[in-house]
Enzyme design. Structure first.
Site, PDB file in Angstrom:
ATOM      1  CG  HIS A  27      43.130  50.742  49.581  1.00  0.00           C
ATOM      2  ND1 HIS A  27      42.808  51.858  50.316  1.00  0.00           N
ATOM      3  CD2 HIS A  27      41.980  50.354  48.984  1.00  0.00           C
ATOM      4  CE1 HIS A  27      41.523  52.130  50.167  1.00  0.00           C
ATOM      5  NE2 HIS A  27      40.986  51.236  49.346  1.00  0.00           N
ATOM      6  CD  GLU A  28      41.688  48.158  45.945  1.00  0.00           C
ATOM      7  OE1 GLU A  28      40.691  47.516  46.361  1.00  0.00           O
ATOM      8  OE2 GLU A  28      41.649  49.383  45.714  1.00  0.00           O
ATOM      9  CG  HIS A  60      38.702  46.795  50.101  1.00  0.00           C
ATOM     10  ND1 HIS A  60      37.865  47.358  51.035  1.00  0.00           N
ATOM     11  CD2 HIS A  60      39.140  47.827  49.320  1.00  0.00           C
ATOM     12  CE1 HIS A  60      37.805  48.671  50.840  1.00  0.00           C
ATOM     13  NE2 HIS A  60      38.564  48.973  49.809  1.00  0.00           N
ATOM     14  CG  HIS A  84      36.545  43.304  55.812  1.00  0.00           C
ATOM     15  ND1 HIS A  84      36.029  44.564  55.772  1.00  0.00           N
ATOM     16  CD2 HIS A  84      35.839  42.647  56.756  1.00  0.00           C
ATOM     17  CE1 HIS A  84      35.054  44.673  56.662  1.00  0.00           C
ATOM     18  NE2 HIS A  84      34.909  43.525  57.262  1.00  0.00           N
TER      19      HIS A  84
HETATM   20 ZN   LIG Z   1      38.877  50.921  49.095  1.00  0.00          ZN
END
Ligand SMILES: [Zn+2]
Length: 615
Positions: free
Chosen positions: A405-406, A409, A412
């Site tokens: 998940h992290e 980020h 991105h």
């Molecule tokens: Zn998040």
């Protein structure tokens, strides 16, 4: 722009380890390397001094905007240069502070930078109003005089778009002065909810008498003992019931401030004002609500599975959070999880993987807990730093999900930082959770494809379905209620506790359908949700999760090219157009329908596995 990074916190993890290491005892390779931001503290202090000097110069630029295109360019360059330095210092100090909140010196540095950041914002406060008075004709002249200015056009356009909603200087001053008064209902809610409410004592799983609290409530609702869940549920709402009129009055007042400000600023309604501030068309919101309503039958089916697995005659609202699948016994060490992360994310291609490998190798990640470390997980960083990740690793599957998940980020951020100029490198909060949740979806598919263990598969499938329920369905239910609150107030209709309870109970019944027994207490749920004090915010959880669901299956089928273009876009276009780049038009219903197809397939899969497990 800074707050966003803080908000990116992923799944909170518990801090239950009894004896934690001190920061100094954690091996270097498990700590992030912040010397990539500043070699040493002197470098940091030098930047702070530079920023302070620059702030003094900024005032002299005021009023020069009307002189020439060169002057405008100078202002923009100065602004972004100062902001860039400040954000770097901010990110550095906040990470230092989070790695050990007991370290007083680092706490001091952080509050120093926070103050500095506010000073920078104040020093440039004249710029936007001045730009608006310059006018579009003059701006167009400037563009034709200096082509370099065209590189800032989208940034300038966004400021110019505020023109119709800006008031006279005197009125703006009046509104700014009243801003803390507008925040009063939220403050009252916070104090009442967090300080004044006294919850009753209930019995926990071990038979102990414990005082109910917000944190404990969540844990007790996950209990395998139904009496424990039921008593926590009834005990909590009994307390809220006592104060329902106060809660209703403060929420109604909060909603009223939105409508008042929207009308004052010439918006048709509060939702247009809130979404317009982030350039999101209201149709995105409407499409979400409409489409989720069309697919409520799938939620009803999921509730039925719960009923079957928990062997209940009827499902109550307090039966929705207890686990229905067995937790995998396997340990997920960090070493092993890195391998699984790399393998699952390889769908994004070799370039992407190379950067993930660098994140592991070059210590962009602060992995394990230590005394005083901030809990939970997040991705942080900026244009001139690596996209760091803070974790509190626990050797379980949930930690692996948090890692990817992290990493979503961080990738991105990395790709936007490396493909956009500084002033377009930051992405909007509306698209932020797409990259992270897409990665979770990719991992889900990978785990399902690489295991024959039916128990394990059931756990992974339910992890997804439960996430979908809590994010797409539940947040849309909130979004629908929030919309109704504002419409009601706009029409001058009352928002008493009775009205709120009735509406919420109806909506809840409509969402969960005939498969659930609607306990009367649930009518009061609105009173304890802090998100209703945000401003049309929760719908983004639902749109982000649905878009990620649709995107992950698209990536697996069609390859990652268009998706990678999206990750590289930063804020170079409007959020909606940036997502379109990935192949999802969020003003249309298709991406939601695609997400529901995935939900339904996984629902079928879980049902099949459960049948097999019974035999
Ligand atoms: Zn998040």
């Amino acid at each position: 722009m800074i707050n966003k990074e803080i908000l990116l916190g992923g799944n909170a993890m518990s801090n239950e380890i009894t004896k934690l290491r001190n920061r100094s005892e954690v091996p270097e390779e498990l700590k992030w390397d912040l010397t990539k931001v500043y070699q040493n503290e002197n470098e940091f202090t030098e930047d702070i001094n530079k920023i302070q000097e620059e702030i003094k110069i900024v005032g002299k630029l005021k009023g020069t905007l009307f002189d020439s295109s060169t002057a405008l360019k100078k202002i923009l360059k100065t602004y972004f240069a100062v902001e860039r330095m400040t954000v770097k210092a901010y990110v550095y100090a906040s990470m230092l502070s989070d790695q050990d909140t007991n370290n007083k010196k680092n706490q001091g540095l952080f509050s120093q930078v926070q103050q500095l950041y506010a000073k920078v914002a104040a020093a440039f406060a004249w710029f936007e109003p001045e730009l608006l008075t310059l006018g579009q004709t003059k701006l167009d002249e400037y563009y034709s005089e200096d082509s370099e200015l065209v590189g800032y056009k989208k940034y300038i356009d966004e400021i110019m778009a505020k023109k119709d909603h800006l008031l006279s200087e005197k009125e703006e001053k009046l509104l700014a002065g009243a801003s803390d008064i507008f925040a009063t209902p939220e403050n009252i809610f916070g104090i009442l909810n967090n300080a004044d409410l006294k919850f009753p004592t209930v019995t926990d799983e071990k038979g102990n008498q414990v005082e109910l609290s917000h944190g404990l409530y969540g844990k007790l609702l996950e209990s395998g003992n139904r009496e424990v869940r039921k008593n926590a549920f009834q005990g909590l709402y009994k307390t809220y019931k006592q104060f329902e009129n106060t809660f209703a009055t403060s929420l109604a007042a909060h909603v009223h401030t939105h409508n008042f400000q929207a009308t004052t600023r010439n918006y048709p309604d509060a939702i247009s004002a809130a979404l317009g501030a982030n350039d999101i068309p209201v149709s995105v919101y409407d499409t979400l609500v409409e489409r989720v309503n069309k697919h409520l039958d799938l939620l009803h089916r999921y509730v039925k599975i719960r009923k079957k697995l928990l062997q209940l005659n009827s499902v109550h609202m307090y039966d929705l959070y207890t686990p229905i699948t067995k937790l995998p016994e396997e340990e997920y060490t960090y070493q092993n999880s890195k391998k699984i992360a790399l393998e699952s994310l390889s769908v994004f291609g070799a370039d992407y993987i190379q950067i993930v490998e660098e994140a592991f190798k070059s210590r962009w990640i602060d992995v394990v807990e230590n005394t005083g470390k901030r809990s939970g997980a997040y991705s942080s960083g900026m244009f001139d730093t690596p996209p760091y990740i803070l974790l509190n690793w626990q050797d379980n599957l949930e930690s692996l999900f948090t890692l990817v998940h992290e990493m979503g980020h961080s990738m991105h951020s990395y790709l936007s930082n490396h493909n956009q100029p500084y002033h377009y490198s930051d992405y909007s909060i509306f698209v932020a959770e797409i990259a992270s949740t897409t990665n979770e979806n990719i991992l889900t598919q990978y785990l399902l494809d690489h295991s024959d263990d039916l128990q394990f598969k059931a756990y992974v499938l339910n992890h997804y379905l439960d996430g979908f329920k809590g994010t797409v369905y539940r947040q849309t239910q909130f979004a629908e209620f929030e919309r109704w609150l504002h419409d009601q107030d706009k029409k001058g209709l009352p928002l008493t506790s009775q009205e709120l309870n009735n509406k919420y109970a109806d909506l809840n019944k409509h969402y969960y359908g005939p498969a659930i027994t609607n306990d009367p207490e649930i009518a009061l749920e609105w009173s304890r949700i802090p998100h209703f004090y945000y401003n049309f915010y929760v719908y983004q959880y639902a749109t982000g999760f649905a878009a990620a669901s649709a995107l992950a299956s698209k990536i697996i089928k069609e390859g990652p090219d268009s998706y990678l273009r999206f990750l590289k876009s930063g804020s170079s276009a409007l959020p909606i157009d940036v997502v379109k780049e990935a192949g999802v038009d969020m003003t249309k219903p298709d991406y939601l329908d695609d997400a529901f197809v995935v939900f339904e397939q996984r629902l079928n899969e879980l049902e099949n596995i459960l049948e097999k497990l019974k035999r």
